[in-house]
Scaffold this active site. Structure first.
Site, PDB file in Angstrom:
ATOM      1  N   ARG A   1     -22.405  13.068 -41.180  1.00 32.52           N
ATOM      2  CA  ARG A   1     -22.787  12.971 -42.598  1.00 32.52           C
ATOM      3  C   ARG A   1     -23.906  11.972 -42.817  1.00 32.52           C
ATOM      4  NH1 ARG A   1     -17.572  14.628 -42.076  1.00 32.52           N
ATOM      5  NH2 ARG A   1     -16.617  15.880 -43.750  1.00 32.52           N
TER       6      ARG A   1
ATOM      7  N   GLY B   1     -17.663  22.129 -35.125  1.00 33.49           N
ATOM      8  CA  GLY B   1     -17.251  22.801 -36.350  1.00 33.49           C
ATOM      9  C   GLY B   1     -17.655  22.022 -37.586  1.00 33.49           C
TER      10      GLY B   1
ATOM     11  N   ARG C   1     -15.004  30.640 -34.414  1.00 27.13           N
ATOM     12  CA  ARG C   1     -14.335  29.897 -35.497  1.00 27.13           C
ATOM     13  C   ARG C   1     -14.676  30.498 -36.854  1.00 27.13           C
ATOM     14  NH1 ARG C   1     -14.564  23.525 -34.098  1.00 27.13           N
ATOM     15  NH2 ARG C   1     -13.109  23.477 -35.852  1.00 27.13           N
TER      16      ARG C   1
ATOM     17  N   GLN D   1     -14.197  19.490 -44.278  1.00 27.61           N
ATOM     18  CA  GLN D   1     -15.426  20.190 -43.901  1.00 27.61           C
ATOM     19  C   GLN D   1     -15.899  21.117 -45.007  1.00 27.61           C
ATOM     20  OE1 GLN D   1     -14.689  22.174 -40.190  1.00 27.61           O
ATOM     21  NE2 GLN D   1     -14.409  20.280 -39.042  1.00 27.61           N
TER      22      GLN D   1
ATOM     23  N   ASP E   1      -6.714  16.148 -36.402  1.00 30.73           N
ATOM     24  CA  ASP E   1      -7.310  15.850 -35.098  1.00 30.73           C
ATOM     25  C   ASP E   1      -6.376  15.044 -34.191  1.00 30.73           C
ATOM     26  OD1 ASP E   1      -9.697  17.183 -35.520  1.00 30.73           O
ATOM     27  OD2 ASP E   1     -10.636  15.453 -36.478  1.00 30.73           O
TER      28      ASP E   1
ATOM     29  N   LYS F   1      -9.279  25.381 -34.380  1.00 30.89           N
ATOM     30  CA  LYS F   1     -10.093  24.253 -33.954  1.00 30.89           C
ATOM     31  C   LYS F   1     -10.879  24.656 -32.702  1.00 30.89           C
ATOM     32  CE  LYS F   1      -9.843  20.919 -36.039  1.00 30.89           C
ATOM     33  NZ  LYS F   1     -10.570  20.500 -37.259  1.00 30.89           N
TER      34      LYS F   1
ATOM     35  N   ARG G   1      -5.149  24.960 -30.951  1.00 35.49           N
ATOM     36  CA  ARG G   1      -4.478  23.750 -30.478  1.00 35.49           C
ATOM     37  C   ARG G   1      -2.957  23.864 -30.512  1.00 35.49           C
ATOM     38  NH1 ARG G   1      -8.642  19.302 -32.961  1.00 35.49           N
ATOM     39  NH2 ARG G   1     -10.182  19.456 -31.264  1.00 35.49           N
TER      40      ARG G   1
END
Length: 456
Positions: free
Chosen positions: A60, A125, A153, A200, A342, A369, A373
């Protein structure tokens, strides 16, 4: 802050822990064999280190610096491959990025233009979704692409709001998949309610809103990470966040950031690996310095505390201090998950080393992800002998003795590092195939593991 190197004879902040300074060196207890890494069990882990700059913030900050008029200075940027891709993209668009020293860059922004080739986000991502928003607001055509993982994705979650704002964004062969063809400009502000808690997607809409006609509002049922809002406000964008019953409303006025000076704090998601490692390896005592202490990023600390971890985080210094302690199972609720998405793989390792059962509710988001996962945590912990199962969107892990074996990262950096931490308490060496995935976020992880072992 230099992250890797030999332990010195100095001591860290009165903690009685070796400070790690200097140049990287070859690991001794973490051995590279082609594309695999062999991690030997044992410990304890003792010392002080700094993890890479926060990856989410780094993306960012680079994008906001590229949009700002003037030159910004950024220190502590993540040194992983994901952020390197975002840097190359803003440079290709016309931002002038210069390395001032090993830890500092300057970014001359304000004049971005079209390029005649696809922009490669690599494995990121976060990068592709945030950049889709930024580029949708700029009056030229762009193509965003990435590696094989990125091309699998789902991008529908950003294509929908960008379309509502007036952007023309098309996925590959008419599907909501990369590469994304973006014809930007002419956006209008909208009010958009997120169907799934996602920093996101929220960030994508807000970046697009900077170039829209009129205000843009994002409505959340559950708060997600607030990095986009925090940074935009800090850099001069008019933005307000308010509670509306059980909802959160974030409203942005269009504009451009001012040039800025920013220190990127250490990545909590990377610090979580050391927090779990120190908790489960007897005799360990680790301090991770300068860890970001903002909202929606300390959830893993709360979970570990509930499990009995000896862990504390000083928001003034950012020091995260962890000592070995026995862990017991807990329940991670669906409301906690948006801030933990995460950290679930490494918390699953903590759960495998705890007494009793740990349940992670509402973790279906992990399926989309870098790898699925949920499936990879189940398969790789299962190979180690852990009692782990997936039931719908719930992950259940029961404490088990772990065995040294061969596991697969599935090209996912967090799975690779979680397996390496699990190896520390296994009954023999662990071979992690596909270790190169770690370079996307934490290239020096193996060196830091070696240094903490030396510190003992």
């Amino acid at each position: 802050g230099v992250r890797h190197g030999r332990a010195t004879q100095g001591w860290a902040d009165g903690q009685g822990l070796p400070v790690h300074l200097g140049a990287p060196r070859v690991s001794r207890v973490v051995e590279r064999l082609g594309g695999s890494t062999v991690v030997q069990p044992g410990g304890p882990l003792v010392g002080r280190l700094r993890v890479p700059g926060d990856k989410s913030i780094s993306h960012r900050v680079l994008m906001l610096a590229a949009l700002a008029d003037g030159t910004s200075t950024v220190r502590g940027l993540s040194d992983g491959g994901d952020v390197a891709c975002t840097r190359r993209i803003v440079e290709a668009l016309g931002a002038g990025v210069v390395d001032v020293d090993d830890d500092t860059i300057s970014v001359r922004g304000g004049s971005l233009g079209a390029v005649d080739h696809p922009l490669d986000v690599g494995n990121s991502g976060t990068g592709i979704r945030l950049l889709a928003g930024l580029l949708a607001g700029l009056p030229f055509r762009s193509v965003l692409d990435g590696d094989a993982s990125i091309r699998r994705r789902p991008m529908d979650r950003v294509l929908e709001p960008l379309g509502l704002m007036g952007a023309t964004v098309a996925g590959h062969d008419g599907l909501a998949l990369a590469p994304l063809d973006i014809r930007g400009g002419g956006l209008r502000g909208i009010e958009y309610r997120l169907p799934v808690a996602s920093a996101q997607v929220k960030g994508c809409v807000l970046f697009a809103g900077l170039s829209a006609d009129g205000p843009t509002t994002v409505v959340e049922d559950r708060p997600s990470r607030a990095h986009t809002e925090e940074l935009m406000v800090a850099f001069g964008i008019r933005l307000a966040s308010e509670a509306d019953g059980d909802l959160t409303r974030v409203t942005l006025q269009p504009g451009r950031p001012s040039a800025f000076d920013h220190d990127v704090a250490g990545d909590p998601s990377q610090a979580a690996f050391w927090a779990v490692a120190a908790s489960i390896v007897p005799g360990s005592e680790v301090v991770v310095g300068n860890v970001y202490a903002g909202p929606a990023r300390s959830g893993f600390i709360d979970v570990l505390k509930r499990m009995g971890a000896d862990i504390s985080h000083d928001p003034a210094t950012g020091d995260l201090m962890v000592r070995h302690a026995g862990l017991t199972g807990t329940v991670v609720t669906v409301d906690e998950v948006p801030g933990l998405v995460d950290e679930v793989p490494i918390l699953a390792v903590a759960a495998a080393c705890a007494e009793g059962e740990t349940t992670f509710d509402g973790v279906g988001e992990l399926r989309v992800k870098e790898s699925d996962r949920l499936a990879t945590v189940e398969s790789e912990l299962g190979r180690m002998g852990a009692d782990v199962r997936v039931d719908g969107d719930t992950l259940v892990v029961r404490g088990s003795a772990l065995r040294g074996t061969e596991v697969d990262s599935h090209h996912d950096h967090r799975i690779a590092m979680a397996c390496a931490v699990a190896a520390l308490v296994a009954d023999g060496p662990m071979t992690v195939d596909g270790w190169d995935a770690v370079a996307t976020s934490y290239p020096g992880f193996a060196d830091d593991l070696d240094l903490l072992r030396e510190g003992a």
